[in-house]
Design a protein around this motif. Structure first.
Motif, PDB file in Angstrom:
ATOM      1  N   THR A  35       0.844  -1.199   0.000  1.00  0.00           N
ATOM      2  CA  THR A  35       0.000   0.000   0.000  1.00  0.00           C
ATOM      3  C   THR A  35       0.872   1.240   0.000  1.00  0.00           C
ATOM      4  O   THR A  35       1.964   1.238   0.568  1.00  0.00           O
ATOM      5  N   VAL A  37       0.579   5.242   1.238  1.00  0.00           N
ATOM      6  CA  VAL A  37      -0.151   6.185   2.085  1.00  0.00           C
ATOM      7  C   VAL A  37       0.613   7.504   2.032  1.00  0.00           C
ATOM      8  O   VAL A  37       1.842   7.497   2.008  1.00  0.00           O
ATOM      9  N   GLN A  39       0.937  11.797   3.414  1.00  0.00           N
ATOM     10  CA  GLN A  39       0.640  12.731   4.499  1.00  0.00           C
ATOM     11  C   GLN A  39       1.096  14.116   4.082  1.00  0.00           C
ATOM     12  O   GLN A  39       2.300  14.387   3.993  1.00  0.00           O
ATOM     13  N   LEU A  45      -3.137  11.189   7.766  1.00  0.00           N
ATOM     14  CA  LEU A  45      -2.772  10.157   6.815  1.00  0.00           C
ATOM     15  C   LEU A  45      -3.872   9.970   5.783  1.00  0.00           C
ATOM     16  O   LEU A  45      -5.059   9.980   6.110  1.00  0.00           O
ATOM     17  N   TRP A  47      -4.834   7.274   2.648  1.00  0.00           N
ATOM     18  CA  TRP A  47      -4.588   6.065   1.857  1.00  0.00           C
ATOM     19  C   TRP A  47      -4.599   6.436   0.382  1.00  0.00           C
ATOM     20  O   TRP A  47      -5.486   7.164  -0.080  1.00  0.00           O
ATOM     21  N   TYR A  50      -3.274   0.574  -3.505  1.00  0.00           N
ATOM     22  CA  TYR A  50      -3.040  -0.806  -3.067  1.00  0.00           C
ATOM     23  C   TYR A  50      -2.708  -1.659  -4.275  1.00  0.00           C
ATOM     24  O   TYR A  50      -3.250  -1.437  -5.372  1.00  0.00           O
ATOM     25  N   TYR A  95       4.490   7.269   1.974  1.00  0.00           N
ATOM     26  CA  TYR A  95       4.970   6.072   2.666  1.00  0.00           C
ATOM     27  C   TYR A  95       4.527   4.824   1.912  1.00  0.00           C
ATOM     28  O   TYR A  95       3.378   4.747   1.458  1.00  0.00           O
ATOM     29  N   LEU A 105      -1.747  -2.443   8.168  1.00  0.00           N
ATOM     30  CA  LEU A 105      -0.443  -2.008   7.652  1.00  0.00           C
ATOM     31  C   LEU A 105       0.589  -2.221   8.753  1.00  0.00           C
ATOM     32  O   LEU A 105       0.757  -1.365   9.626  1.00  0.00           O
ATOM     33  N   TRP A 108       6.050  -0.019   7.922  1.00  0.00           N
ATOM     34  CA  TRP A 108       6.055   1.201   7.121  1.00  0.00           C
ATOM     35  C   TRP A 108       7.494   1.608   6.803  1.00  0.00           C
ATOM     36  O   TRP A 108       8.404   1.392   7.612  1.00  0.00           O
TER      37      TRP A 108
ATOM     38  N   TYR B  36      -2.819   3.304  14.907  1.00  0.00           N
ATOM     39  CA  TYR B  36      -1.404   3.600  14.649  1.00  0.00           C
ATOM     40  C   TYR B  36      -0.981   4.778  15.516  1.00  0.00           C
ATOM     41  O   TYR B  36      -1.775   5.687  15.792  1.00  0.00           O
ATOM     42  N   PRO B  44       4.261   6.228  10.825  1.00  0.00           N
ATOM     43  CA  PRO B  44       3.301   5.605  11.740  1.00  0.00           C
ATOM     44  C   PRO B  44       3.769   4.211  12.142  1.00  0.00           C
ATOM     45  O   PRO B  44       4.518   3.553  11.413  1.00  0.00           O
ATOM     46  N   TYR B  87      -3.938   7.460  15.084  1.00  0.00           N
ATOM     47  CA  TYR B  87      -4.892   7.351  13.986  1.00  0.00           C
ATOM     48  C   TYR B  87      -5.584   5.993  14.020  1.00  0.00           C
ATOM     49  O   TYR B  87      -4.932   4.967  14.260  1.00  0.00           O
ATOM     50  N   GLU B  96      -9.556   2.009   1.828  1.00  0.00           N
ATOM     51  CA  GLU B  96      -9.235   1.982   3.242  1.00  0.00           C
ATOM     52  C   GLU B  96      -9.064   3.424   3.707  1.00  0.00           C
ATOM     53  O   GLU B  96      -8.421   4.217   3.016  1.00  0.00           O
ATOM     54  N   PHE B  98      -8.578   6.490   6.911  1.00  0.00           N
ATOM     55  CA  PHE B  98      -8.059   6.847   8.226  1.00  0.00           C
ATOM     56  C   PHE B  98      -8.946   7.902   8.874  1.00  0.00           C
ATOM     57  O   PHE B  98      -9.571   8.719   8.185  1.00  0.00           O
TER      58      PHE B  98
END
Lengths: 118, 107
Positions: A35, A37, A39, A45, A47, A50, A95, A105, A108, B36, B44, B87, B96, B98
């Motif tokens: 995945t 992700v 920020q 965060l 997503w 995938y 990430y 997850l 990371w 997380y 995270p 989170y 998915e 958050f």
């Protein structure tokens, strides 16, 4: 020990392209989904994408659909994110994360910063 | 899209006190909920998965409860290293998603 190391971030102009990489080690990369992700600075965060272990299933957030493409090379233990038509709101730390269907997850990387600005 | 709502946005707690963080989902998740922890400048870290199972190496002072749409992360006695942003994330549906995070700060 699981290690995920992202690279490829940097400064790019709006409308430009960038390819992120994630080098995996310490686990059987080819049997795990992965995945991305992101920020944004000072934000939470989000997503992004995938990809299944064999690349037969990919998913994207609405915000990047049609502009980003996730891929992987199991022979090289590597994950990629091709980003095109970049916008200022794509500015973020990206990430990569190992996905476990039970645990979520569970590992990371340290992230790579993408800045979209003229 | 499943919307995850965390509360409060900021929680001020003294070391040694208990912290209770909430996460609400806009639709049922079964138990496909993870928590997380993120410290400044760091990635995270997985704390809790399956709503209530601690990840490897996570201290017993962290506990998760809940199912369906209501979930809670409890830190029983805050240590200095626990001040961070937390989170929740649902992995029951695509995409998915958050929560917006809860910052646990020193009171």
């Amino acid at each position: 020990e699981v290690q995920l190391v992202e690279s490829g971030g940097g400064l790019v102009q709006p409308g430009g392209s960038l390819r992120l990489s994630c080098a995996a080690s310490g686990f059987s990369f080819s049997i795990y989904s992965m995945t991305w992700v992101r920020q944004a600075p000072g934000k939470g965060l989000e997503w992004v994408s995938y990809i299944s272990s064999s690349s037969d299933t990919v998913k994207y957030a609405d915000s990047v659909t049609g502009r980003f493409t996730v891929s992987r090379d199991n022979a090289k233990n590597s994950l990629y994110l091709q980003m095109t038509s970049l916008r200022a709101d794509d500015t973020a730390v990206y990430y990569c994360a190992k996905k476990d269907w039970v645990k979520g997850l569970d590992s990371w990387g340290q992230g790579t910063l993408v800045t979209v600005s003229s | 899209e499943v919307v995850m709502t965390q509360s409060p946005a900021t929680l001020s707690v003294s070391p040694g006190e208990r912290a209770t963080l909430s996460c609400r989902a806009s639709q049922s998740l079964s138990s496909n909920l993870a928590w997380y922890q993120q410290k400044p400048g760091q990635a995270p870290r997985l704390l809790i998965y399956g709503a209530s199972t601690r990840a490897t190496g996570i201290p017993a002072r962290f506990s998760g409860t809940g199912s369906g749409t209501e979930f809670t992360l409890t830190i029983s006695s805050l240590q200095s290293e626990d001040f961070a942003v937390y989170y929740c994330q649902q992995y029951n549906n695509w995409p998915e998603t958050f929560g917006q995070g809860t910052k646990v700060e020193i009171k």
